[in-house]
Design an enzyme around this catalytic site. Structure first.
Site: not given
Length: 435
Positions: A255, A33, A161, A284
C-alpha cells in the site's frame, strides 16, 4: 430545537467577518474525523500557491502537511495547471467502459515503466481506499479463479492503516486505529506484529506455518505506517515479507498510497528494499495534489489469472469516474515534473534539513522520539491531550500543522523553500517549549 438552533451553529455563525458562503453553508457540512458538536470552527481558505494557504481573512499559513501528503510539487504548479486547463477544454470525462483515451493509456504505460519488475497492469479508481479495496478483491478472486478454496484471509499488521471503507477497515489496526468502534461488525482478518526483530520474526514464521493455507495475501505500508503514527521500519522487513510470500504462495500487496512518488526518498518505498510486490496501490501524490485519482497495479501472473473464456472470471469492478481524463492528465503532468525537475534531490535535502532542525526537539518536555525519513519529519510525544488546541497554537504561529494521536509531523511539499521549512520547524520548537 430547529436545525439552525444548535450551539455549534450559533458558535460558527458568530464569526461575523466570515463571508456569506461560509456562514450559510457551514451548518450543512459534515467534516472528516471531527466530533461536530465540539469541533472548532474550520478555517475559510481563499486560495493556495506554492507552500502557502491563503485564508479568507487575509492571513497566510505555511502548509506543513502538503494537503494531506498530496501536493508534492506545491500548490498550483504552472505545468500541472496548464495541462489541466488543456485537458478540461478538450475532454473532462468520458466513461472507461468500452472506451479508452490518451491520458489514461499514456499514464498506465509510464507507471508500468517506473514500477519494478512486471507490475504492468493498471486498474484505475478515484481514491486510495478504493484502490486498496480493489487490491483485496483481486487477491481474493485470484484464488477463486484458480479454484483454490479456503484461502480468503488477509494478513496485515499492527499500526497499519489502509483506508476508511468497510473492507479496508478490516485490515487496519483494530485497537490502536480509528476504527475500533467497528470491531466485530466485519469479518475478522489476521493482524499481527511486523517481523522487525528476532522475536517478532519468529512469531511471524510460526503464524504462517499454522495459518498460511487460509491466507490469500499480505498487505503492508512499506517503510512507513502513516496514519498509524508515522511508524518507520527498515527495508529488510519488506524483504522478509517477500520471502515469506514466496515460500507460502501468498500475494504481497504494498500500500504505497502515502509513500509513493518520492515521499520516503525513493520514487517508491519498495525500491529501497529491491523487491517487486504482486500488487501495489497508488494515490495521494499521483496527480501532484490536484485532483482525486488512484491506481491498483498488478503483476502479469495476477492479471493473467483473470483471462478466461468464463465471463465470471473477469474483475467485476468499475467506478463511474475511473480513469478520469482530467485526473490522468494531471498525473501525467506530475510525472513530467519528476522527470524534469530534481524532486528526489530535493527530498534528500529536506531529509537533511528536517533531521537537523527537528533534533533539538528531542530534549523538550514530553517528547518521546524524533525521527525523519525522506520528506517526513516526526516529533513523537508521550501524549497529546488536545490536538485541536495544539493545532490552534500552530495557526497562531502562521503554520498549518495537524497533530494526531501522539505525533506532530511534517510532510511538506518537496519544493518548499528553506525559509518556509525553517518557519515550520521553529514553530514546533516554540510551541513545545511553551508546554
Amino acid at each position: 430545537m430547529g436545525k439552525r438552533g444548535n450551539s455549534l451553529f450559533r458558535k460558527w455563525n458568530s464569526l461575523l467577518s466570515a463571508p456569506d458562503w461560509y456562514t450559510s453553508g457551514l451548518p450543512h457540512i459534515w467534516l472528516p474525523y471531527s466530533q461536530m458538536k465540539t469541533a472548532p470552527a474550520p478555517l475559510a481558505v481563499r486560495s493556495t500557491r506554492g507552500s502557502l494557504i491563503e485564508l479568507q481573512d487575509g492571513r497566510s499559513l505555511i502548509d506543513g502537511v502538503a494537503a494531506w501528503w498530496t501536493a508534492c510539487h506545491g500548490y498550483n504548479h504552472p505545468h500541472i495547471r496548464a495541462c489541466a486547463e488543456e485537458q478540461l477544454a478538450r475532454m473532462p470525462h468520458v466513461m472507461f467502459g468500452g472506451m479508452v483515451h490518451e491520458p489514461a493509456l499514456r499514464l498506465a504505460s509510464r507507471l508500468a515503466a517506473l514500477l519494478a519488475g512486471d507490475l504492468d497492469h493498471v486498474f484505475y479508481t478515484d481514491s486510495g481506499s478504493v484502490a486498496v479495496e480493489v487490491a483485496l478483491k483481486m487477491a481474493i478472486q485470484y484464488r477463486i479463479n484458480r479454484g483454490e478454496t479456503g484461502r480468503t484471509k488477509i494478513l496485515s499488521f499492527r499500526g497499519g492503516y489502509h483506508g476508511d471503507t468497510l473492507a479496508t477497515m478490516m485490515i487496519c489496526d483494530p485497537e490502536e486505529g480509528m476504527h475500533h468502534l467497528f470491531s466485530g461488525v466485519m469479518p475478522s482478518q489476521y493482524i499481527i506484529d511486523l517481523p522487525q526483530d528476532a522475536a517478532s520474526s519468529a512469531a511471524f514464521e510460526t503464524f504462517l506455518e499454522t495459518h498460511a493455507d487460509t491466507i490469500t495475501a499480505i498487505v503492508v505500508e512499506p517503510l512507513v505506517q502513516g496514519a498509524g503514527g508515522m511508524i518507520f521500519h527498515p527495508p529488510a522487513v519488506l524483504r522478509t515479507l517477500r520471502e515469506a510470500a514466496d515460500k507460502y504462495g501468498l500475494i504481497l500487496i504494498l500500500d504505497e498510497i502515502f509513500t509513493g512518488f518520492g515521499r520516503t526518498g525513493s520514487m517508491f518505498a519498495s525500491d529501497q528494499a529491491g523487491i517487486v510486490p504482486d500488487i501495489i496501490t497508488l494515490s495521494k501524490a499521483l496527480t501532484g495534489g490536484t485532483v482525486a485519482l488512484a491506481a491498483t497495479v498488478a503483476r502479469r501472473h495476477i492479471y493473467e489469472t483473470f483471462l478466461s473464456d468464463n465471463p465470471e472470471h473477469a474483475l467485476m469492478h468499475g467506478p463511474t469516474f475511473m480513469a478520469n481524463p482530467f485526473a490522468c492528465a494531471c498525473a501525467n503532468a506530475s510525472l513530467d515534473l519528476f522527470e524534469r525537475e530534481p524532486r528526489l534531490d530535493q527530498v534528500a535535502n529536506l531529509e537533511a534539513a528536517l533531521s537537523e532542525q527537528l533534533e533539538p526537539c528531542r530534549t523538550l518536555p514530553g517528547v518521546r522520539d524524533v525521527r525523519v525519513m525522506g520528506a517526513i519529519g516526526v516529533v513523537e510525544m508521550e501524549h497529546i491531550a488536545d490536538p485541536a488546541t495544539l493545532r490552534t497554537r500552530f495557526i497562531a504561529e502562521g503554520v498549518w500543522i495537524r497533530p494526531f494521536r501522539n505525533i506532530i509531523y511534517l510532510t511538506p511539499a518537496f519544493t518548499i523553500t528553506a525559509n518556509e521549512l525553517s518557519a515550520l520547524t521553529s514553530a514546533i520548537q516554540r510551541v513545545l517549549s511553551c508546554g
